[in-house]
Design a protein around this motif. Structure first.
Motif, PDB file in Angstrom:
ATOM      1  N   CYS A  53      10.957  20.426  -2.461  1.00  5.94           N
ATOM      2  CA  CYS A  53      10.219  19.423  -3.173  1.00  5.94           C
ATOM      3  C   CYS A  53      10.555  18.244  -1.700  1.00  5.94           C
ATOM      4  O   CYS A  53      10.467  18.000  -1.483  1.00  5.94           O
ATOM      5  CB  CYS A  53      10.391  19.007  -3.935  1.00  5.94           C
ATOM      6  N   TYR A  55       7.240  15.370  -0.401  1.00  2.00           N
ATOM      7  CA  TYR A  55       6.190  15.298  -0.396  1.00  2.00           C
ATOM      8  C   TYR A  55       6.065  14.118   1.088  1.00  2.00           C
ATOM      9  O   TYR A  55       7.227  13.876   1.344  1.00  2.00           O
ATOM     10  CB  TYR A  55       6.141  14.295  -1.403  1.00  2.00           C
ATOM     11  N   LEU A 291      -1.506  20.442 -10.406  1.00  2.00           N
ATOM     12  CA  LEU A 291      -0.387  21.415  -9.307  1.00  2.00           C
ATOM     13  C   LEU A 291      -1.239  20.197  -8.292  1.00  2.00           C
ATOM     14  O   LEU A 291      -2.355  19.967  -8.050  1.00  2.00           O
ATOM     15  CB  LEU A 291      -0.821  22.406  -9.150  1.00  2.00           C
ATOM     16  N   PRO A 292      -0.423  19.546  -7.758  1.00  2.00           N
ATOM     17  CA  PRO A 292       1.869  20.132  -7.275  1.00  2.00           C
ATOM     18  C   PRO A 292       2.119  19.351  -8.484  1.00  2.00           C
ATOM     19  O   PRO A 292       1.821  17.363  -8.652  1.00  2.00           O
ATOM     20  CB  PRO A 292       1.706  20.378  -5.990  1.00  2.00           C
ATOM     21  N   TYR A 308      10.553  23.302  -8.218  1.00  2.00           N
ATOM     22  CA  TYR A 308       8.410  22.987  -7.827  1.00  2.00           C
ATOM     23  C   TYR A 308       7.393  23.777  -8.178  1.00  2.00           C
ATOM     24  O   TYR A 308       7.446  24.863  -7.727  1.00  2.00           O
ATOM     25  CB  TYR A 308       8.953  22.751  -6.732  1.00  2.00           C
ATOM     26  N   TYR A 310       3.442  24.871  -6.874  1.00  2.00           N
ATOM     27  CA  TYR A 310       1.861  24.378  -6.203  1.00  2.00           C
ATOM     28  C   TYR A 310       1.238  25.189  -5.769  1.00  2.00           C
ATOM     29  O   TYR A 310       1.890  26.508  -6.236  1.00  2.00           O
ATOM     30  CB  TYR A 310       3.096  23.874  -5.199  1.00  2.00           C
TER      31      TYR A 310
END
Length: 407
Positions: A53, A55, A291-292, A308, A310
């Motif tokens: 995960c 970001y 999602l995500p 996680y 997505y």
């Protein structure tokens, strides 16, 4: 000015680009064949999966105009907690453990000591928190800042109707009690995050092009060794000696700190595994959250740490991070956790990747790394923000030195 950047992970790439745009002559080195480090996707039979995960945040990418092709979305997350609760708690808007009963913080809580000392301050809940966190390492040695990557720096007590007042009562309670944003600031907007539409690999190709356009020389598959005992910054690169005015060390600091500062980093890495795959159901209506989305898992009965989910390449996929515990039926492990989260239970595992994560430091190591900055800077070496947890924090720390070296 001639500058070497060692390490082509995200912080190294952004630092190299910042330096080049400030007018430096920059060479970027890495032992891998491609830039990006841990951001690179897991590729299996033409399908890409996120390597955990990861970001991106607004900040340096906006400043460097690298947000093209990035999906901006509300940063949503949750947590599943057992850890001595009477029942499992599945909550939204909370990435920390959610525990039964009232918040009870010991008056003599030690905030800046070891991870064990900090967790011990949670009264009757301490034993279960410590039992779960011990899978990350020896809590009696680890600096309490290591609790950040465990998502244990604060704890939520949803049944405590006075929780917000308790949090505001004093500094100790404020730092140890978690209150979800929707309770703490119900009118505030949800924090935004970013992800590449088509996976990180195409996005990293975009960054590589930006580096080349800025004049950065990329030297992949090039191990770097600092030459000891020299006042100038000399690097041994594949048997050849090269001289630089400055070096930004955005890579693993273990050998560097031992050679230059006689600092020995001995805390072992964390043995983890990553499972990536896809759900057979590709309809968003089948999923309980937008999602995500990711869940932190706090349960001693499962090796799963984070789930996680997505959409990538028109498929609903998952990346599940677990402790490495041999002998378990991994498909059953994922089946159980997906069921607990309300996710579809028909899925395919595409790959299983063993990973060693160098995230932990002892108190002694953390203090020694911070104290080593002055010595490194005297040698012309910019430290890579190793004491910081987030990417933005690392880059900001590195950048705080860059303006001083570009005259």
């Amino acid at each position: 000015m001639k500058v070497a950047v060692v390490g082509a992970g995200f912080s190294g790439c952004i630092s190299a680009l910042l330096l080049a745009r400030k007018g430096a002559e920059v060479t970027l080195f890495d032992t891998q064949t491609s830039i990006g480090g841990v951001l690179r996707d897991i590729a299996v039979e033409g399908q890409r999966y996120f390597n955990g995960c990861h970001y991106l945040q607004h900040g340096w990418l906006d400043l460097l105009e690298l947000t093209q092709g990035l999906l901006v979305f509300p940063h949503e997350y949750g947590a599943l907690t057992t850890l001595g609760n009477k029942r499992a708690r599945l909550l939204d808007d909370c990435a920390q453990p959610a525990l039964d009963g009232l918040a009870q913080i010991n008056a003599n809580a030690i905030l800046d000591g070891t991870a064990l000392q900090r967790l011990s301050a949670y009264g009757p809940h301490a034993t279960n928190l410590i039992a779960w966190a011990s899978s990350f390492g020896n809590l009696a040695i680890l600096d309490q800042r290591c609790l950040l990557h465990m998502q244990l720096s604060r704890i939520f007590f949803p049944e405590d109707i006075n929780l917000l007042n308790k949090k505001k009562a004093d500094v100790t309670s404020d730092q140890m009690i978690a209150v979800p944003r929707r309770i703490r600031q119900p009118e505030s907007p949800i924090e935004l995050a970013m992800l590449p539409h088509d996976g990180f690999n195409p996005f990293l190709d975009q960054i590589e092009l930006a580096l080349k356009n800025a004049g950065v020389k990329l030297k992949m598959n090039s191990p770097v060794k600092l030459i000891s005992g020299e006042t100038a910054v000399q690097l041994n690169i594949c048997g050849q000696i090269q001289l630089f005015d400055k070096v930004v060390w955005a890579s693993n600091p273990t050998r560097l700190l031992k050679m230059v500062c006689d600092v020995r980093l001995k805390t072992p890495p964390i043995n983890m595994e990553l499972f990536v795959g896809r759900f057979k159901s590709n309809k968003f209506i089948s999923y309980p959250v937008p999602l995500p989305y990711y869940w932190q898992i706090f349960d001693v009965a499962t090796p799963v740490v984070r789930v996680y989910v997505y959409s990538l390449q028109d498929r609903i996929s998952f990346s599940v991070e677990t402790f490495n515990r041999p002998g378990q039926n991994q498909h059953q492990v994922l089946l159980n956790i997906f069921h607990s989260l309300g996710l579809p239970t028909e899925f395919e595992i595409a790959a299983r990747v063993k990973q060693l994560r160098h995230l932990n430091f002892s108190i002694t190591e953390m203090n020694e790394m911070q104290a080593s900055n002055a010595t490194l800077l005297e040698r012309g070496i910019i430290p890579g923000g190793w004491c910081h947890f987030g990417r933005e924090e690392k880059i900001t720390n590195i950048n705080s030195y860059l303006d001083k070296i570009i005259l």
